[in-house]
Design an enzyme around this catalytic site. Structure first.
Site, PDB file in Angstrom:
ATOM      1  N   CYS A  63       0.830  -1.210   0.000  1.00 48.81           N
ATOM      2  CA  CYS A  63       0.000   0.000   0.000  1.00 48.81           C
ATOM      3  C   CYS A  63       0.865   1.261   0.000  1.00 48.81           C
ATOM      4  O   CYS A  63       1.616   1.514   0.942  1.00 48.81           O
ATOM      5  CB  CYS A  63      -0.938  -0.011   1.209  1.00 48.81           C
ATOM      6  N   CYS A  77     -23.039  -1.900 -17.767  1.00 52.18           N
ATOM      7  CA  CYS A  77     -24.156  -2.731 -17.314  1.00 52.18           C
ATOM      8  C   CYS A  77     -24.157  -4.081 -18.044  1.00 52.18           C
ATOM      9  O   CYS A  77     -24.135  -4.138 -19.274  1.00 52.18           O
ATOM     10  CB  CYS A  77     -25.461  -1.978 -17.556  1.00 52.18           C
ATOM     11  N   CYS A 116     -27.611  -4.785 -19.997  1.00 54.95           N
ATOM     12  CA  CYS A 116     -28.154  -3.706 -20.831  1.00 54.95           C
ATOM     13  C   CYS A 116     -28.216  -4.076 -22.314  1.00 54.95           C
ATOM     14  O   CYS A 116     -29.161  -3.712 -23.017  1.00 54.95           O
ATOM     15  CB  CYS A 116     -27.329  -2.431 -20.649  1.00 54.95           C
TER      16      CYS A 116
END
Length: 534
Positions: free
Chosen positions: A104, A446, A449
């Site tokens: 990190c 999506c 979709c």
């Protein structure tokens, strides 16, 4: 200051850099003293080791390098593991824990500041035990401590944790810890003490009380100090000390003033000596006139009580000519709005905001604003000159600027069976149209979709020739409208003539034939579902 527990593979170059940084940190840490600290004896050993280290440094101060200073600071921070964590937290009244991960980047940035804070706290006699834990290596222990991301700072008081809410410089960590575990103010009695204080503290609020314990305003000052977790409060009864800390001092009576390093270095408080009013003054003045957004101050900026925030996205060179005019503008609208500078070349900071406006490819200066009370955003669409920026700020402060809704360019819908709607045409095509409109709301990401879009295409062919029905679709990721509020995608909305304010939501799980039946029913048309198109 949270990052996800695993690095995002999408940013491969950044990840490679983080791995290199983690390796360097590992090398630096390899020289650290391994401390189990499972008992008081072990902590005593650590103190003895540090004492010897300090003696050696006194004997050869000219040879002490920056690396040695960092190494010493890191040795003050106890390394937690699966064996000693519970004993240390249960056995100490105050334990400040840093949860980190080797990969990190933000952890790597914070650790030396945390170590420096530990050194400063030790020097002033704080009883807080400063500790860190590798949350990836000891994931079970980290989970028990409720460390859910990296880096995480937690203060344990008699075994009970509380979240860290301060800043991320070493000075800010020290201030927060001291206020939570010791006195909320620092008392300075002599000029020498004040001189030493100035070497370590650059931002603070001063209270002058001739007889500290008897002053009617003193208790309110101390109360204000306990209400604020970010700024160091300093009190004195010495005029000489006060004048050293605040050279602009013009009175020998009760006085409160804020000292900063930026423009407006000395700001006097002229209100009543009441805790809430002092904190209000502090919140309005503690930031620079123009705050530069960084990864370490994002939490402080977003949590500022000034919720109307004007953001200037610009390259460093371009911003130089704007810096002074922006400070002048900030003075005029202080406490009403906050001016923030963001380096437009810093994608981690700038891109999330620019994407909200649909201008993520912007390279030149952009001026935008967010009202976090109204959840609305604004964009200066004229040239970002100082005069236009000031006019923009004036309109924001007086509520005369219209909210901004992003929109793609107006498309050419000639001969289209399904009309493309964008933010700028939503009123015309959907709301003000005299026709019934079946609107498909989708996004590029999506999953379902594409399948629904094919069904809508079939429906448009099925109802071809019905002049009173328009089929349309809008990409909700690139277009916005205040009347379009959709929570999930894809969504099908039927806007019936005369009822445009209350569209009917159709089930996206229905077949094209079932949708045709429902459309006929709602529009009171003869059933056409038997046609070949479906």
């Amino acid at each position: 200051m949270l990052t996800k527990p695993k690095p995002n593979s999408k940013f491969s170059i950044l990840f490679t850099f983080l791995l290199l940084l983690s390796f360097l940190i590992f090398v630096a840490r390899s020289s650290d003293v391994a401390v189990e600290a499972g008992s008081e004896e072990e902590l005593d050993d650590l103190e003895q080791l540090l004492a010897v280290d300090e003696q050696l440094q006194e004997e050869r101060p000219e040879q002490q390098s920056e690396a040695e200073t960092v190494s010493k600071a890191q040795r003050i921070v106890v390394e937690l593991n699966g064996d000693n964590t519970k004993r240390l937290i249960d056995g100490n009244e105050y334990v400040m824990v840093l949860g980190y991960a080797p990969w990190c980047a933000r952890s790597a940035e914070l650790m030396p500041r945390f170590a420096e804070a530990a050194t400063d706290l030790k020097e002033i006699g704080s009883s807080v035990l400063m500790a860190k834990i590798d949350g990836e290596r000891y994931s079970k222990v980290a989970s028990q401590l409720e460390i859910k991301g990296f880096p995480t700072l937690l203060l344990f008081v008699n075994g009970t944790s509380q979240s860290y809410t301060g800043g991320f410089s070493s000075e800010e960590i020290v201030i927060w810890v001291q206020k939570k575990t010791g006195a909320s103010t620092i008392k300075l009695d002599t000029v020498d003490e004040a001189s030493g204080f100035l070497k370590k503290h650059h931002t603070f609020i001063l209270g002058l009380f001739e007889k500290s314990e008897d002053s009617s305003g003193h208790d309110e000052f101390v109360k204000a100090a306990s209400l604020d977790n970010e700024i160091q409060f300093v009190e004195t009864s010495s005029i000489d000390v006060a004048k050293l800390l605040f050279p602009n001092l013009k009175t020998n009576n009760v006085f409160v003033g804020l000292v900063k390093t930026e423009a407006e270095k000395y700001t006097s408080y002229d209100g009543p000596c009441q805790a809430e009013k002092i904190v209000e003054f502090l919140n309005s003045n503690k930031f620079p006139l123009v705050t530069k957004l960084t990864e370490s101050n994002t939490v402080r900026v977003y949590s500022s009580p000034v919720k109307l925030q004007v953001m200037v996205f610009s390259k460093t060179d371009d911003f130089e000519s704007l810096a002074q005019p922006l400070e002048d503008i900030a003075r005029k609208f202080k406490s009403k709005l906050m001016l923030i500078y963001i380096d437009i070349s810093n994608e981690n900071l700038a891109m999330p905001f620019l994407t909200l406006f649909g201008i993520e490819d912007a390279k030149k200066t952009v001026v935008a604003a967010f009202d976090n009370n109204l959840n609305s955003k604004y964009l200066l669409e004229s040239d970002p000159s100082p005069s236009n920026i000031e006019e923009f700020c004036f309109g924001l402060a007086h509520g005369t600027v219209s909210a901004y809704y992003k929109s793609q360019p107006i498309p050419d819908n000639q001969n289209a069976s399904v009309v493309a709607v964008v933010g700028r045409t939503f009123d015309e095509v959907v709301l003000r149209s005299s026709e019934n409109v079946l609107l498909e709301v989708h996004t590029p990401w999506c999953i379902n979709c594409e399948a629904l879009s094919k069904q809508v295409e079939k429906l448009s062919q099925h109802f071809k020739g019905f002049e009173n029905l328009v089929f349309a679709r809008i990409d909700a990721s690139a277009n916005e409208h205040p009347k379009l509020t959709v929570d999930d995608y894809p969504t099908i909305l039927l806007y019936k003539t005369g009822e445009k304010e209350n569209p009917l939501k159709l089930s996206t799980k229905s077949s094209a034939k079932d949708m045709a039946v429902l459309i006929n029913k709602e529009l009171k048309w003869k059933d056409q579902s038997g046609k070949d198109e479906l």
